[in-house]
Design an enzyme around this catalytic site. Structure first.
Site, mmCIF file in Angstrom:
data_model
loop_
_atom_site.group_PDB
_atom_site.id
_atom_site.type_symbol
_atom_site.label_atom_id
_atom_site.label_comp_id
_atom_site.label_asym_id
_atom_site.label_seq_id
_atom_site.Cartn_x
_atom_site.Cartn_y
_atom_site.Cartn_z
ATOM 1 N N ARG A 176 -1.504 -5.887 15.925
ATOM 2 C CA ARG A 176 -0.100 -6.124 16.323
ATOM 3 C C ARG A 176 0.078 -6.065 17.844
ATOM 4 N NH1 ARG A 176 -0.804 -7.322 12.145
ATOM 5 N NH2 ARG A 176 0.234 -6.799 10.212
ATOM 6 N N SER A 226 8.266 -4.808 8.775
ATOM 7 C CA SER A 226 7.700 -3.454 8.920
ATOM 8 C C SER A 226 8.253 -2.807 10.178
ATOM 9 C CB SER A 226 6.176 -3.519 9.054
ATOM 10 O OG SER A 226 5.610 -4.111 7.921
ATOM 11 N N GLU A 296 6.743 -0.720 15.229
ATOM 12 C CA GLU A 296 6.133 -2.046 15.210
ATOM 13 C C GLU A 296 7.158 -3.061 15.701
ATOM 14 O OE1 GLU A 296 4.770 -5.892 13.565
ATOM 15 O OE2 GLU A 296 6.556 -4.831 12.924
HETATM 16 N N1 EPU Z 1 2.799 1.969 -0.008
HETATM 17 C C1 EPU Z 1 3.340 3.102 -0.590
HETATM 18 N N2 EPU Z 1 4.701 3.231 -0.598
HETATM 19 C C2 EPU Z 1 5.530 2.300 -0.083
HETATM 20 C C3 EPU Z 1 4.974 1.142 0.517
HETATM 21 C C4 EPU Z 1 3.600 1.008 0.533
HETATM 22 O O1 EPU Z 1 2.639 3.975 -1.070
HETATM 23 O O2 EPU Z 1 6.760 2.499 -0.130
HETATM 24 C C5 EPU Z 1 1.343 1.804 -0.024
HETATM 25 C C6 EPU Z 1 0.940 0.614 -0.888
HETATM 26 O O3 EPU Z 1 0.791 0.988 -2.225
HETATM 27 C C7 EPU Z 1 -0.353 0.165 -0.262
HETATM 28 C C8 EPU Z 1 -0.186 0.533 1.207
HETATM 29 O O4 EPU Z 1 0.897 1.469 1.278
HETATM 30 O O5 EPU Z 1 -1.420 0.917 -0.788
HETATM 31 C C9 EPU Z 1 0.098 -0.694 2.084
HETATM 32 O O6 EPU Z 1 1.279 -1.347 1.651
HETATM 33 P P1 EPU Z 1 1.421 -2.955 1.675
HETATM 34 O O7 EPU Z 1 0.351 -3.564 0.876
HETATM 35 O O8 EPU Z 1 2.829 -3.249 1.295
HETATM 36 O O9 EPU Z 1 1.133 -3.382 3.140
HETATM 37 P P2 EPU Z 1 1.660 -2.811 4.533
HETATM 38 O O10 EPU Z 1 0.474 -2.308 5.259
HETATM 39 O O11 EPU Z 1 2.795 -1.865 4.349
HETATM 40 C C10 EPU Z 1 1.338 -5.013 5.871
HETATM 41 C C11 EPU Z 1 2.112 -5.641 6.998
HETATM 42 C C12 EPU Z 1 3.251 -6.483 6.437
HETATM 43 C C13 EPU Z 1 2.675 -7.530 5.496
HETATM 44 C C14 EPU Z 1 1.938 -6.794 4.372
HETATM 45 C C15 EPU Z 1 1.370 -7.784 3.360
HETATM 46 C C16 EPU Z 1 1.998 -4.004 8.831
HETATM 47 C C17 EPU Z 1 2.719 -2.986 9.636
HETATM 48 N N3 EPU Z 1 2.685 -4.592 7.840
HETATM 49 O O12 EPU Z 1 2.226 -4.103 5.228
HETATM 50 O O13 EPU Z 1 3.818 -7.175 7.547
HETATM 51 O O14 EPU Z 1 3.680 -8.347 4.943
HETATM 52 O O15 EPU Z 1 0.884 -6.003 4.961
HETATM 53 O O16 EPU Z 1 0.037 -7.684 3.134
HETATM 54 O O17 EPU Z 1 0.834 -4.274 9.104
HETATM 55 C C18 EPU Z 1 5.596 -7.126 9.111
HETATM 56 O O18 EPU Z 1 4.706 -7.007 9.963
HETATM 57 O O19 EPU Z 1 6.805 -7.161 9.401
HETATM 58 C C19 EPU Z 1 5.189 -7.172 7.713
HETATM 59 C C20 EPU Z 1 6.075 -7.215 6.743
#
Ligand code: EPU
Length: 304
Positions: A176, A226, A296
């Protein structure tokens, strides 16, 4: 407040549209933000160059925004000129496995064009609500990949109006992150190198990414995506959920029940509400896990 002579010069020289004292809440996905002294939509690259030269010459700050989809604008608004590239500078062209896109084109359109040309490498970007320029500045991405994986060169304008070309190495991409957040270059166009792929597989990956997003993120509500970066080796969403922050609120700003790393504006949330809620989250996650979350989203504007 902009000095009258700056207003006059903008009126005389800028060919794109000028909106005076424009509420930024109309231009952010959060639906939050006080007025910009002037919001400019440059007509083309030379118009943007003109705006930057005026800003330089008259010592007036300029803030460049894309879709406002990763942005928290202060309730007090933004000093000086705000230029939005959303849907301006938005040409796309394909040459074999190379894709050239203007900074203002929507990622959604770009992923569609790539898929229609049978090119793979951008499926991760489906559903990211930003512009190409914004995506490069932020190195937008998901677990599947990020824009840095496909970018080869960026054409940019420096703050005093000079055109520069930056190759991938010069962009210093990180998670990022890119040099564009630290140095004053404004992205005007991006060249990407993709790979020929199987059209059905590309479509299937795009569908599944979109379905996953719909299932796990509050995509139809007012958010800025995010809120915090994932810390090394962990996930902000998980840390926020397991420190008990889900559902927590300040005014109309609420931690999403669906995904802990999203804050939803339920109606009349202010930038201060969002900031206060962010501080509460940071403190609670730090207490419980000893990890300091970092924003972020980009936070811009006047400080109260
Ligand atoms: N999780 C939880 N509780 C929650 C949310 C998530 O336990 O309330 C756990 C999930 O179960 C999973 C892990 O956290 O094991 C990661 O969650 P997720 O797969 O939703 O991915 P993320 O890392 O939260 C990233 C990007 C998103 C992108 C998704 C899709 C970042 C900061 N965010 O989210 O990007 O859409 O992957 O793969 O890297 C954005 O940048 O605005 C954005 C939405």
């Amino acid at each position: 407040m902009l000095p009258e002579r700056v207003k006059d010069i903008l009126k005389a020289k800028v060919t794109g549209t000028l909106l005076w004292d424009e509420p930024m809440k109309k231009h952010t996905t959060f639906g939050i933000g006080g007025p910009a002294d002037v919001l400019v939509s440059p007509r083309d690259e030379s118009d943007l160059q003109q705006i930057l030269s005026i800003s330089h010459e008259y010592d007036t700050p300029v803030t460049i925004i894309g879709n406002g989809s990763n942005l928290l604008v202060a309730d007090e608004g933004i000093d000086g000129i705000v230029a939005t590239l959303s849907n301006r500078l938005n040409n796309i062209s394909v040459q074999e496995d190379r894709l050239m896109a203007g900074a203002g084109c929507q990622l959604a359109r770009l992923t569609r064009v790539a898929a229609d040309a049978g090119l793979t490498g951008l499926e991760f970007a489906v559903g990211i609500p930003g512009t190409v320029g914004g995506a490069v500045v932020m190195n937008a991405g998901t677990r599947e990949g990020s824009i840095a994986d496909v970018v080869t060169t960026v054409r940019a304008i420096s703050h005093d109006g000079q055109i520069v070309e930056l190759d991938k190495k010069a962009l210093e991409f990180g998670y990022r992150e890119s040099i564009l957040q630290r140095k004053s270059f404004i992205v005007v166009a991006v060249e990407m190198k993709l790979r020929p792929g199987d059209a059905n597989e590309i479509e299937a990956r795009m569908r599944s990414n979109q379905a996953w997003r719909k299932e796990t993120q509050p995509i139809h509500l007012r958010t800025a995506g995010s809120i915090f970066k994932n810390p090394p080796g962990d996930y902000a969403g998980r840390l926020i959920e397991f420190s008990g922050c889900k559902g927590m609120s300040v005014g109309d700003a609420q931690v999403s029940d669906l995904h802990g790393n999203f804050i939803v504006n339920r109606g009349r949330a202010t930038a201060n509400d969002i900031r206060e809620l962010m501080e509460m989250i940071v403190a609670q996650v730090s207490d419980k896990f000893g990890i300091q979350l970092e924003p972020e989203i980009q936070i811009v504007g006047r400080r109260a």
